[in-house]
Design a protein around this motif. Structure first.
Motif, PDB file in Angstrom:
ATOM      1  N   HIS A 293       0.784 -24.178  21.174  1.00 32.59           N
ATOM      2  CA  HIS A 293      -0.486 -23.469  21.029  1.00 32.59           C
ATOM      3  C   HIS A 293      -1.029 -23.037  22.381  1.00 32.59           C
ATOM      4  N   SER A 302      -1.896 -18.710  17.496  1.00 30.24           N
ATOM      5  CA  SER A 302      -2.719 -19.724  18.142  1.00 30.24           C
ATOM      6  C   SER A 302      -3.376 -20.609  17.079  1.00 30.24           C
ATOM      7  N   LEU A 303      -3.947 -19.990  16.055  1.00 28.21           N
ATOM      8  CA  LEU A 303      -4.590 -20.770  15.004  1.00 28.21           C
ATOM      9  C   LEU A 303      -3.574 -21.559  14.201  1.00 28.21           C
ATOM     10  N   ALA A 306      -2.578 -24.595  16.155  1.00 26.92           N
ATOM     11  CA  ALA A 306      -3.692 -25.542  16.216  1.00 26.92           C
ATOM     12  C   ALA A 306      -3.821 -26.290  14.898  1.00 26.92           C
ATOM     13  N   ARG A 337     -10.899 -24.008   9.556  1.00 26.69           N
ATOM     14  CA  ARG A 337      -9.807 -23.063   9.824  1.00 26.69           C
ATOM     15  C   ARG A 337      -9.933 -21.812   8.981  1.00 26.69           C
ATOM     16  N   GLN A 340     -12.183 -19.599  10.727  1.00 27.46           N
ATOM     17  CA  GLN A 340     -11.571 -19.075  11.955  1.00 27.46           C
ATOM     18  C   GLN A 340     -10.527 -18.013  11.655  1.00 27.46           C
TER      19      GLN A 340
ATOM     20  N   ARG B 541      -9.481 -25.875  18.922  1.00 28.11           N
ATOM     21  CA  ARG B 541      -8.059 -25.677  18.773  1.00 28.11           C
ATOM     22  C   ARG B 541      -7.241 -26.657  19.597  1.00 28.11           C
ATOM     23  N   GLY B 546     -10.380 -31.284  19.238  1.00 28.89           N
ATOM     24  CA  GLY B 546     -10.328 -30.655  17.926  1.00 28.89           C
ATOM     25  C   GLY B 546     -10.388 -31.706  16.826  1.00 28.89           C
TER      26      GLY B 546
END
Lengths: 440, 977
Positions: A293, A302-303, A306, A337, A340, B541, B546
């Motif tokens: 990530h 990236s998400l 993560a 998430r 996001q 993240r 996180g």
């Protein structure tokens, strides 16, 4: 109360049947019709789930009536739905998130060619997820599990006029099939060791039985949640439309594996080997995913990584015997998430506003690597990160190519072919029908 | 694509064939010096074929085919189509649909064909009813399994059918089949290593190297997305990539398993040497290198183009300067290619070769025969007649049919399509000239300057409908103010002027006296908020932070998610209220007063404008528009921009004249300058007399939610408050009606109440999920340069750029020259961008928005590993008609022609037919002349288009979808609806 449970789970299934009926008779539903039906069913579903939650205050669980499906000798296959304090948050979350993402998608998918397909598959997923979360026996859970898998693959390959989405959907499907072997064999194992497929029977396992079942279910869970040996497929799933990425890989589908482990928790507790396996798979993936990530320069990858890292931690929490923490973590993570992912395209202007508000520059990130690691290690770690842990290279070289080579060799038995083909194997092979003779 | 010409060309690599383990390095070094050092020059020329779009935060519309601008339009689109694999025109089906629905008429086709003057009968019939499309792969099946050769077509013209009675279709088909010559299939030569590898072993090399290359490019160009910036990024892409790829203890992908060897060999080279070494290794000679380099760059045009743009214009990088270089990119790409070829084929030069295509000779003959069969049946020519023809006549017929290929047909369709559009616009315009009355010379209640943008056409029209005494003018959205501007909330300066101009003046927005404290508090709070937001963004993240964040706070995300999705307008209002309360905005003023002495800052930029410059800027705008006297008491100057959420292409909706940004500050500055007494004195000397009781107000119009914001109202003199109120009320009604007109294109249910329409467009601007917040320049087709009088009261359906110009005050034509040199490139660029993104949305545009993924904060790509997409999204062009822009200029033909021919860019646009030009000759009775090339002007006359009259805009568009014809609005009283 049991009827409410059945109704809540059946509602999306009935909606799906209605949509299919429309498609078979009049060729599909219009956008407005879909909007209204989804709104109605989503509201009803969420309300029913709330009622169930209130009902759970008094009893610890709510069961629907048992339907005996097959009984063979001492093996019983029963169909029964149950919601308890473990699965209720996830059921509620599913209903709410599907409702919100559907509301988002009504606008987002407006005038798309695949509008009807999209909502048909979202409904399929919805039904599958509810079925999986409320299944009381592992056999029924498999049904929901597979429906979720199929709908997720169909949505990855949504833009089927291009090659990449279809290619990636194929690979994800193959990964799912391989991982689901764990679930299938695990079902047999559970029946064999515990005599029944009911998820409550996990607590009765011990010794070898617990280990075998737990490890097999770990394999299936890792496949669904992109952990351990299956961690490479998640970025490929970003080929679908943004709302499906959000719902599946931010929210529900990717936590289904963790849910399976939650149900298998008694078996994990009973086996040291399984415990160690779960924790190491979880933490290992978390570390690798965080590393990858860190080097990802595009929003969805990236998400995705993560998410993967957090689910790794959830796995570790389950392995450590903290199911409540894991559940809390799962629900929070899913909600966050989803938002996001849905807002991923905003990152461009969000970043701009943050910079402007900060006076032109933000605190640089990643600088601590400079003084923490020697240069050679840093450079090597960066390579690992940018090659995504060499996952595709490993899979291609040691799984895919050997299988294809063997398939090619088997082809040699076909009449007209000869063994020892002189061409390289091509996992991304392209049709060569257009050319005949090639000269150097 | 593999090219024809199977001749084997000797190449330098010949000298070291044989022996893969031979001493490459020694021989390489010998050859490196032999290669020209003009590789850099070559690259510089080839780079013109790459997309010219910079980082997506600032979107500038330009001609997608700018590299082909020196060619005539028809040749350029075909050339470019061949090079990029893209469509030059709309497909025939769309044109035929247009014909069926009256958008094209048969007379348009007739006129176009007559102008070209060859094979009229054959060509007409090939266009309508139209020859069917046959292709080699299916023709055999069609012939054997369908009644293709057994029956006549259903849609034959009556006369043709009569003539074919009692003749046999099968005979006719066989007749033509006999006459089709045999042909040899050409061998095709591989143009790129990828093709060679593909056909030698079925492996797509691009699919193997692109994921890695794309990730490296993304990491290198990253403007702040990734947590960990690429190590050694400051040394350039080549150095950084070689560093990464040269690490040990790594596993390369199977298809490029030899990569380590090549990296080790070349890592001491710089990128130019590496490219040359790669060319040598691939066995590519000097003569072939151009083609190969271009083909390699065009395999991933988006990323290559971005590298090139950031190399040419490093200041385009929004936040982090990156030393981008196209040479570096090519070096990495070629190194990966060489590794790929050597891994898959053993040696890097083994990809070369030729291949014989599958034998389709018979199928090609069948296709030809089927085409001829189709055409002869449509003309009513059966075997009876044809057998009476001589060999030359038959051959001539064959040639004329086969010459009129699908590409040619589409070209003719496009010409007919545009011709109908010309007449739909110009004939009503001419009729309007006769119908309109002279305007009464009375002092207007207010005057409004808008941008020339086509979206402002409806606002201006509605404003004039609501209040007949308001005059509107159109001027390019930067209003002549060329500046580098920093607002009070901006951290850096931005150029608010057309991209071709470089500003030398800096203007900043500062808190007004007395508001410094508020401002300081605000900025401190904003900084704190920014730190907090950035921290939570990054930590959500990361691993440990996180974990804590999601477990504890994650579930609360449901609330903003639900609010934003279910009631976006309310959320927007709530956020605005929150902003107002927590970060109240201080009153501001613009600092731009500079004394007579130059006050240069330490960056070489001048602070503010001198009095002379101010006078020049204001005079420039007002005199071009012809406004020298008869000023209203309130003059509003409206800049424009757009708002939308979740939209990386937001800048494409902003003002193009301001370089893809919002024009509010320009309007504000202009108004402030025009209010200065000294400036007015200077203007008087230039013949522009602004009465003492006139006041200029600057404003900002948001074209997405149709909101209007006014600047510096506290400076408005009290005696003008009634006049301003009148303007404000009229503008409010006008923008509601304009919003209602816009909702027509959103395919939403009709809004009878204009206020509801306004709420709807406000909600669209706030909606997270809305992929079409507005339609931008979609449907743009015309640019009218002239007095408002020639277009006032005309319903132009938001398709026209309207530029105010008065030839009467422009004796020497200097105004027109200045105007055209700005307006033609900008409007032409916008129109061509839309044309190409409409005609081929996948190749020239960026496809549908739905799978877009933000990459490196510089662009969007599909999925997690794709090429960077350039151009416009499907959601922006789906309602656009691909016609070239029609400039209508109200001036004399001689003047217009001489201005266009003097300026090289305008001349290129005009002579090569990238734009269309018409002139309204005011002296010669307002006749309209169309430029037809060379010295020819054609007068537009005719009665095939009328000018309907309607009581109001609303009456005209109510209940109707799609593009509407021009109409004249004549209402005797103020309309209430």
């Amino acid at each position: 109360m049991p009827m409410i449970l059945v109704g809540m789970v059946a509602a999306p299934g009935l909606l799906l049947l209605l949509m299919c009926a429309h498609w078979l008779t009049v060729g599909g539903m219009g956008e407005n019709q879909i909007r209204r039906s989804m709104a109605v069913v989503a509201t009803i579903g969420s309300l029913l789930a709330l009622v169930l939650g209130w009902g759970l205050f008094e009893d610890g669980e709510i069961r629907s009536g048992v339907m005996h499906w097959i009984a063979v000798g001492s093996y019983h296959f029963e169909l029964e739905l149950v919601v308890d304090r473990v699965s209720w948050p996830l059921v509620m979350l599913t209903n709410v998130l599907v409702a919100l993402v559907a509301a988002f998608s009504i606008r987002y998918m407006h005038k798309e060619r695949g509008f009807f397909c999209f909502f048909a598959w979202i409904t399929l997923f919805w039904f599958g997820a509810l079925l999986a979360f409320t299944a009381s026996s592992i056999d029924l859970l498999l049904g929901g599990w597979e429906l979720v898998g199929v709908s997720s693959v169909l949505l990855i390959g949504f833009f089927d006029e291009r090659l990449d989405p279809v290619r990636n959907a194929n690979r994800v499907f193959a990964t799912y099939r391989l991982a689901d072997l764990g679930l299938l064999i695990g079902i047999f194992a559970l029946h064999s060791f515990a005599g029944t497929g009911s998820l409550d029977a996990m607590g009765e396992l011990s010794g070898a039985g617990a280990t075998v079942v737990a490890l097999l279910l770990l394999m299936a869970a890792s496949g669904k949640s992109a952990q351990g040996p299956f961690l490479g497929w998640l970025p490929r799933a970003m080929e679908g439309p943004t709302p499906s990425s959000a719902l599946f890989y931010g929210a529900i589908s990717v936590h289904l594996g963790a849910y399976l482990l939650l149900r298998a928790q008694p078996a994990i507790e009973a086996s040291l080997l399984a415990k160690v396996a779960v924790i190491s798979v979880g933490l290992g993936t978390a570390l690798v995913a965080t590393l990858v990530h860190r080097a990802s320069a595009d929003a969805k990858s990236s998400l995705a990584y993560a998410s993967m890292a957090q689910i790794g931690i959830i796995f570790a929490e389950i392995g450590l015997g903290l199911p409540t923490l894991a559940l809390l973590h799962m629900t929070g993570h899913a909600a966050m998430r989803t938002l996001q992912f849905l807002r991923a395209p905003s990152m461009l202007y969000d970043h701009h506003h943050l910079r402007a508000a900060a006076g032109g520059s933000l605190t640089p990130t990643g600088t601590h690597y400079e003084w923490l690691l020697p240069q050679r290690v840093r450079a090597w770690l960066y390579r690992v990160a940018i090659e995504r842990g060499f996952y595709d290279a490993i899979v291609d070289r040691w799984i895919l190519y050997p299988v294809l080579k063997m398939a090619r060799w088997c082809e040699g038995f076909e009449p007209g072919n000869t063994h020892g083909a002189k061409f390289e194997i091509a996992p991304q092979g392209v049709e060569r029908t257009q050319l005949e003779e090639v000269q150097g | 694509m593999p090219r024809g010409d199977g001749a084997r060309i000797p190449y330098r690599g010949d000298i070291f064939r044989g022996g893969e383990t031979g001493d490459w390095i020694g021989k390489e070094k010998h050859l490196l010096s032999a290669h020209d050092s003009t590789l850099a020059n070559k690259l510089h020329h080839l780079a013109h074929f790459l997309p010219a779009q910079g980082p997506i935060g600032v979107f500038v519309h330009h001609n997608t085919l700018h590299a082909f601008q020196h060619l005539p339009f028809e040749a350029a689109v075909v050339e470019a189509g061949r090079l990029f694999g893209a469509e030059p025109y709309w497909p025939e089906e769309k044109f035929r649909y247009a014909l069926d629905h009256g958008r094209i008429r048969m007379e348009d086709i007739e006129t176009v064909l007559a102008a070209e003057g060859r094979d009229l009968d054959v060509r007409r019939v090939m266009l309508y009813p139209g020859v069917r499309r046959f292709d080699a792969t299916t023709i055999r099946w069609q012939r054997e399994q369908t009644d293709l050769a057994m029956q006549w077509r259903d849609d034959l013209p009556h006369a043709a059918r009569k003539r074919l009675e009692r003749q046999s279709p099968a005979e006719l088909f066989a007749f033509w089949l006999e006459l089709s010559p045999e042909r040899e299939a050409e061998r095709i030569r591989f143009g790129r290593p990828q093709e060679g590898v593909l056909f030698h072993c079925g492996q797509d090399l691009d699919a193997a190297i692109h994921p890695l290359l794309i990730r490296l490019c993304g990491a290198f160009l990253d403007q702040g997305m990734a947590y960990w910036p690429m190590p050694r990024r400051s040394e350039g892409f080549w150095r950084a990539a070689v560093d990464v790829l040269g690490q040990g203890f790594s596993l390369n992908a199977y298809e490029i398993r030899d990569l380590g060897r090549w990296v080790k060999r070349w890592k001491e080279y710089d990128s130019e040497q590496a490219v040359q070494a790669a060319l040598v290794a691939l066995g590519v000679s000097e003569a072939e290198s151009d083609d190969l380099l271009l083909a390699e760059m065009l395999a991933l045009p988006g990323w290559a183009g971005m590298m090139n743009q950031l190399e040419q214009n490093p200041e385009l990088a929004p936040y982090e300067m990156v030393p981008a270089s196209l040479m570096d990119f090519l070096a990495v790409r070629l190194m990966l290619t060489v590794a790929g070829v050597s891994s898959m084929l053993g040696a890097p030069d083994k990809w070369r070769g030729t291949a014989k295509p599958k034998d389709m000779a018979e199928e090609e003959r069948l296709v030809e025969a089927a085409t001829l069969f189709d055409v002869s049946q449509m003309l009513g020519l059966g075997t009876n007649e044809l057998s009476a023809w001589t060999k030359e006549e038959r051959r001539g017929f064959q040639t004329s049919v086969l010459e009129f290929t699908e590409l040619e047909r589409r070209r003719v369709w496009q010409a007919a399509y545009e011709r109908r559009h010309e007449r739909q616009v110009l004939l009503p315009l001419a009729q309007n000239a006769r119908a309109r009355q002279a305007a009464a010379i009375k002092r207007p209640a207010a005057q409004v300057f808008c941008c020339i943008d086509d979206r402002e056409e409806s606002l201006r029209r509605h404003l004039e409908e609501v209040d007949r005494e308001i005059e509107t003018f159109g001027a390019a959205g930067f209003f002549g103010v060329v500046m580098s501007y920093a607002g009070i909330d901006d951290a850096t300066r931005a150029s608010l002027c057309p991209v071709v101009v470089t500003p030398r003046h800096v203007v900043t927005e500062q808190p007004a006296p007395g508001a410094e404290e508020t401002n300081r508090q605000r900025q401190t709070l904003r900084r704190a908020w920014s730190r907090f937001a950035h921290e939570s963004l990054v930590s959500s993240r990361s691993l440990v932070r996180g974990w804590v964040g999601t477990s504890v706070l994650g579930v609360f995300s449901i609330f903003p998610l639900a609010a934003r999705v279910l009631s976006p307008a309310r959320w927007g209002r709530w956020m605005a209220w929150l902003n107002e309360t927590v970060f109240p905005e201080p009153k501001t003023e613009l600092h731009f007063v500079r004394g007579a002495e130059t006050a240069a800052g330490n960056d070489g930029m001048l602070r503010g404008f001198s009095m002379g410059e101010k006078v020049d800027m204001v005079a420039g705008l007002l005199s071009v528009a012809g406004l020298k006297e008869n000023f209203a008491r309130v003059v509003l100057v409206l800049g424009h921009g757009s708002t939308s959420l979740n939209n990386p292409h937001k800048s494409a909706y902003d003002c193009g004249a301001c370089g893809g940004r919002r024009g509010g500050p320009n309007a504000r500055l202009f108004a402030a300058m025009a209010n200065l007494a000294k400036v007015r004195e200077g203007l008087r000397a230039k013949g522009i007399v602004i009465p003492a009781d006139t006041w200029f107000v600057g404003g900002y119009h948001d074209t997405c939610h149709d909101g209007v914001e006014y600047f510096d109202l506290e400076k408005l003199p009290a005696r003008l408050s009634l006049d301003f109120e009148r303007l404000r009320v009229s503008l409010d009604v006008a923008r509601c009606r304009s919003a209602r007109e816009r909702t027509r294109s959103f395919a939403k249910s009709e809004f009878d109440d204009a206020e509801n329409a306004l709420h709807h467009v406000q909600e669209r601007a706030e909606h997270l999920a809305e992929p079409r917040p507005e339609y931008g320049h979609s449907t743009n087709a015309v640019c009218i340069v002239g007095r408002r009088a020639i277009t006032k009261g005309l319903f132009l359906d938001r398709r026209a750029f309207l530029v105010s110009y008065d030839a009467a005050v422009d004796e020497d034509g200097k105004n027109l020259m200045k105007l055209l040199s700005a307006v033609v490139p900008v409007c032409g660029g916008i129109n061509l961008e839309y044309y190409f993104s409409t005609v081929d949305n996948e190749k020239y545009g960026c496809g549908t928005k739905l799978p877009h993924n933000l990459a490196a904060l510089v662009g969007v790509m599909n999925g997690n590993e794709g090429d960077l997409r350039t151009g416009l999204t499907w959601q922006m062009v789906e309602i656009h008609e691909p016609v070239r822009i029609l400039f209508v200029i109200e001036a004399s033909r001689e003047r217009v022609k001489s201005i266009m021919m003097e300026n090289p860019l305008l001349r290129e646009f005009l002579v090569n037919r990238w734009i269309r030009l018409a002139v309204v000759d005011r002296e010669a009775g307002e006749r309209i002349w169309m430029f037809r090339g060379e010295e020819r002007w054609e007068e537009i006359q005719g009665s095939d288009e009328s000018l309907p009259v309607t009581a109001s805009s609303y009456d005209w568009y109510r209940g109707r979808a799609g593009h509407l014809p021009v109409a004249r609005i004549e209402s005797e009283r103020k309309v209430s609806a």
